[in-house]
Design an enzyme around this catalytic site. Sequence first.
Site, PDB file in Angstrom:
ATOM      1  N   GLN A 125      -1.897  -8.056  16.530  1.00  0.00           N
ATOM      2  CA  GLN A 125      -2.852  -8.295  15.439  1.00  0.00           C
ATOM      3  C   GLN A 125      -2.386  -9.511  14.637  1.00  0.00           C
ATOM      4  OE1 GLN A 125      -2.739  -5.827  11.785  1.00  0.00           O
ATOM      5  NE2 GLN A 125      -4.876  -5.334  12.204  1.00  0.00           N
TER       6      GLN A 125
ATOM      7  N   GLU B 285      -8.559 -10.855  10.343  1.00  0.00           N
ATOM      8  CA  GLU B 285      -7.654 -10.382  11.387  1.00  0.00           C
ATOM      9  C   GLU B 285      -8.260 -10.595  12.764  1.00  0.00           C
ATOM     10  OE1 GLU B 285      -7.788  -6.435   9.667  1.00  0.00           O
ATOM     11  OE2 GLU B 285      -8.586  -5.702  11.540  1.00  0.00           O
TER      12      GLU B 285
ATOM     13  N   HIS C 246       4.064  -6.108   9.923  1.00  0.00           N
ATOM     14  CA  HIS C 246       4.154  -4.645   9.977  1.00  0.00           C
ATOM     15  C   HIS C 246       4.022  -4.157  11.418  1.00  0.00           C
ATOM     16  CE1 HIS C 246      -0.321  -5.174   9.698  1.00  0.00           C
ATOM     17  NE2 HIS C 246      -0.344  -4.127  10.514  1.00  0.00           N
TER      18      HIS C 246
ATOM     19  N   HIS D  79      -0.484  -1.505  17.169  1.00  0.00           N
ATOM     20  CA  HIS D  79      -0.380  -2.966  17.099  1.00  0.00           C
ATOM     21  C   HIS D  79       0.849  -3.404  16.339  1.00  0.00           C
ATOM     22  CE1 HIS D  79      -2.852  -2.161  13.357  1.00  0.00           C
ATOM     23  NE2 HIS D  79      -2.037  -3.062  12.847  1.00  0.00           N
TER      24      HIS D  79
ATOM     25  N   GLU E 292       2.288   1.229   9.418  1.00  0.00           N
ATOM     26  CA  GLU E 292       0.888   1.656   9.282  1.00  0.00           C
ATOM     27  C   GLU E 292       0.597   2.750  10.304  1.00  0.00           C
ATOM     28  OE1 GLU E 292      -1.779  -1.679   9.938  1.00  0.00           O
ATOM     29  OE2 GLU E 292      -3.484  -0.366  10.323  1.00  0.00           O
TER      30      GLU E 292
HETATM   31  C1  MC0 Z   1       6.604  -6.931   1.001  1.00  0.00           C
HETATM   32  N1  MC0 Z   1       7.819  -6.430   1.269  1.00  0.00           N
HETATM   33  C2  MC0 Z   1       7.897  -6.166   2.573  1.00  0.00           C
HETATM   34  C3  MC0 Z   1       6.657  -6.552   3.114  1.00  0.00           C
HETATM   35  N2  MC0 Z   1       5.873  -7.016   2.113  1.00  0.00           N
HETATM   36  N3  MC0 Z   1       8.880  -5.658   3.311  1.00  0.00           N
HETATM   37  C4  MC0 Z   1       8.645  -5.524   4.629  1.00  0.00           C
HETATM   38  N4  MC0 Z   1       7.484  -5.879   5.235  1.00  0.00           N
HETATM   39  C5  MC0 Z   1       6.478  -6.387   4.500  1.00  0.00           C
HETATM   40  N5  MC0 Z   1       5.339  -6.713   5.092  1.00  0.00           N
HETATM   41  C6  MC0 Z   1       8.900  -6.200   0.319  1.00  0.00           C
HETATM   42  C7  MC0 Z   1       9.302  -7.463  -0.410  1.00  0.00           C
HETATM   43  O1  MC0 Z   1      10.197  -8.223   0.352  1.00  0.00           O
HETATM   44  C8  MC0 Z   1       9.936  -6.903  -1.653  1.00  0.00           C
HETATM   45  O2  MC0 Z   1      11.228  -6.426  -1.382  1.00  0.00           O
HETATM   46  C9  MC0 Z   1       9.051  -5.707  -1.977  1.00  0.00           C
HETATM   47  O3  MC0 Z   1       8.431  -5.329  -0.720  1.00  0.00           O
HETATM   48  C10 MC0 Z   1       7.960  -6.056  -2.966  1.00  0.00           C
HETATM   49  O4  MC0 Z   1       7.305  -7.208  -2.492  1.00  0.00           O
HETATM   50  P1  MC0 Z   1       6.136  -7.960  -3.275  1.00  0.00           P
HETATM   51  O5  MC0 Z   1       5.909  -9.268  -2.621  1.00  0.00           O
HETATM   52  O6  MC0 Z   1       6.416  -7.940  -4.752  1.00  0.00           O
HETATM   53  O7  MC0 Z   1       4.882  -7.130  -2.941  1.00  0.00           O
HETATM   54  P2  MC0 Z   1       4.238  -5.885  -3.614  1.00  0.00           P
HETATM   55  O8  MC0 Z   1       5.248  -4.946  -4.172  1.00  0.00           O
HETATM   56  O9  MC0 Z   1       3.134  -6.341  -4.498  1.00  0.00           O
HETATM   57  O10 MC0 Z   1       3.606  -5.220  -2.303  1.00  0.00           O
HETATM   58  C11 MC0 Z   1       4.375  -4.851  -1.182  1.00  0.00           C
HETATM   59  C12 MC0 Z   1       3.558  -3.791  -0.433  1.00  0.00           C
HETATM   60  C13 MC0 Z   1       2.152  -4.400  -0.165  1.00  0.00           C
HETATM   61  C14 MC0 Z   1       4.292  -3.461   0.870  1.00  0.00           C
HETATM   62  C15 MC0 Z   1       3.447  -2.536  -1.302  1.00  0.00           C
HETATM   63  O11 MC0 Z   1       2.276  -5.563   0.626  1.00  0.00           O
HETATM   64  C16 MC0 Z   1       1.197  -3.434   0.468  1.00  0.00           C
HETATM   65  O12 MC0 Z   1       0.569  -2.606  -0.199  1.00  0.00           O
HETATM   66  N6  MC0 Z   1       1.019  -3.515   1.792  1.00  0.00           N
HETATM   67  C17 MC0 Z   1       0.079  -2.629   2.510  1.00  0.00           C
HETATM   68  C18 MC0 Z   1      -1.239  -3.301   2.733  1.00  0.00           C
HETATM   69  C19 MC0 Z   1      -1.153  -4.528   3.593  1.00  0.00           C
HETATM   70  O13 MC0 Z   1      -0.083  -5.027   3.913  1.00  0.00           O
HETATM   71  N7  MC0 Z   1      -2.325  -5.058   3.985  1.00  0.00           N
HETATM   72  C20 MC0 Z   1      -2.433  -6.236   4.856  1.00  0.00           C
HETATM   73  C21 MC0 Z   1      -2.597  -5.838   6.282  1.00  0.00           C
HETATM   74  P3  MC0 Z   1      12.423  -6.564  -2.428  1.00  0.00           P
HETATM   75  O14 MC0 Z   1      13.606  -6.001  -1.719  1.00  0.00           O
HETATM   76  O15 MC0 Z   1      12.483  -8.030  -2.716  1.00  0.00           O
HETATM   77  O16 MC0 Z   1      11.972  -5.732  -3.605  1.00  0.00           O
HETATM   78  S1  MC0 Z   1      -4.152  -5.053   6.511  1.00  0.00           S
HETATM   79  C22 MC0 Z   1      -4.178  -4.501   8.093  1.00  0.00           C
HETATM   80  O17 MC0 Z   1      -3.234  -4.599   8.786  1.00  0.00           O
HETATM   81  C23 MC0 Z   1      -5.457  -3.921   8.587  1.00  0.00           C
HETATM   82  C24 MC0 Z   1      -6.694  -4.295   7.971  1.00  0.00           C
HETATM   83  C25 MC0 Z   1      -5.525  -3.112   9.837  1.00  0.00           C
HETATM   84  O18 MC0 Z   1      -4.518  -2.944  10.504  1.00  0.00           O
HETATM   85  O19 MC0 Z   1      -6.635  -2.644  10.184  1.00  0.00           O
END
Ligand code: MC0
Length: 141
Positions: A59, A43, A83, A7, A133
Site C-alpha cells: 500500500q 492510497e 505501518h 498490507h 493496523e
Molecule cells: C508516528 N510515530 C510512529 C509513526 N507515526 N511510530 C511508528 N510508526 C509510525 N507510523 C511516533 C513518532 O515517532 C513519535 O514518537 C510519536 O509516534 C508521536 O508522533 P507524532 O508525529 O507527534 O504523531 P501523533 O502523536 O500526532 O500521531 C501518531 C499516531 C498517528 C500513530 C497516533 O499517526 C495515528 O493516529 N496513526 C493512525 C492513522 C494513520 O496512520 N493513518 C494513515 C494511514 P516519539 O518517540 O518521538 O514520541 S491510513 C490507511 O492506511 C488506510 C486508509 C487503510 O489502510 O485503509
Amino acid sequence: MLTRIDHVGIAVPSLSEAIPHYEEAFNLKCVHQETNERQGVREAMLLVHAGETGGSYVQLLEPLREDTPVGKFLAKRGPGIHHIAYGVDNIDAALASLTVAGFELINKTPVHGTSNSRIAFIHPRALGGVLTELVEAAAGH
Ligand code: MC0
C-alpha cells in the site's frame, strides 16, 4: 486472530512516481486507488498475492496535507515503512480481545478503510514502535 499480512503501508511523497516504480521493480499491478479524507491520504494498492482469506498488498500512501499522520511521518522520518496491517475475520472480536489485554488502541471501534474494509490502528507504543493496523476486508475482497 490474524489471517494474513494484508498490507505493508509505505509513505511516499508522490503516488504518481511511486506506483510505476513499484510496478516495474516487482512486476506488480496497481489494482485500486482511493482518497481517504479522514485518514488524510491518497492510497494505491498493489496486489502481491490473492490468497484464500483475502489479498496481500503493498500500500503506497501519499499525504493530502502536511498536518496528517503520513504528512508528519514524511516530515520527521522521510519516505519508508509507515505501518503493517494484518487481516482478521472479525475486527470487533479482535478489538475486544486487545482491549481486555490492555493494548493501547488508536481506534476503539472500526473506521473506514480501503475498498470498504473496516480498519483500526494500534498505537506504535504498544507494539515496539510499529504502527499496526487490523483489517476486516469487505465481503468479496
Ligand atoms: C508516528 N510515530 C510512529 C509513526 N507515526 N511510530 C511508528 N510508526 C509510525 N507510523 C511516533 C513518532 O515517532 C513519535 O514518537 C510519536 O509516534 C508521536 O508522533 P507524532 O508525529 O507527534 O504523531 P501523533 O502523536 O500526532 O500521531 C501518531 C499516531 C498517528 C500513530 C497516533 O499517526 C495515528 O493516529 N496513526 C493512525 C492513522 C494513520 O496512520 N493513518 C494513515 C494511514 P516519539 O518517540 O518521538 O514520541 S491510513 C490507511 O492506511 C488506510 C486508509 C487503510 O489502510 O485503509
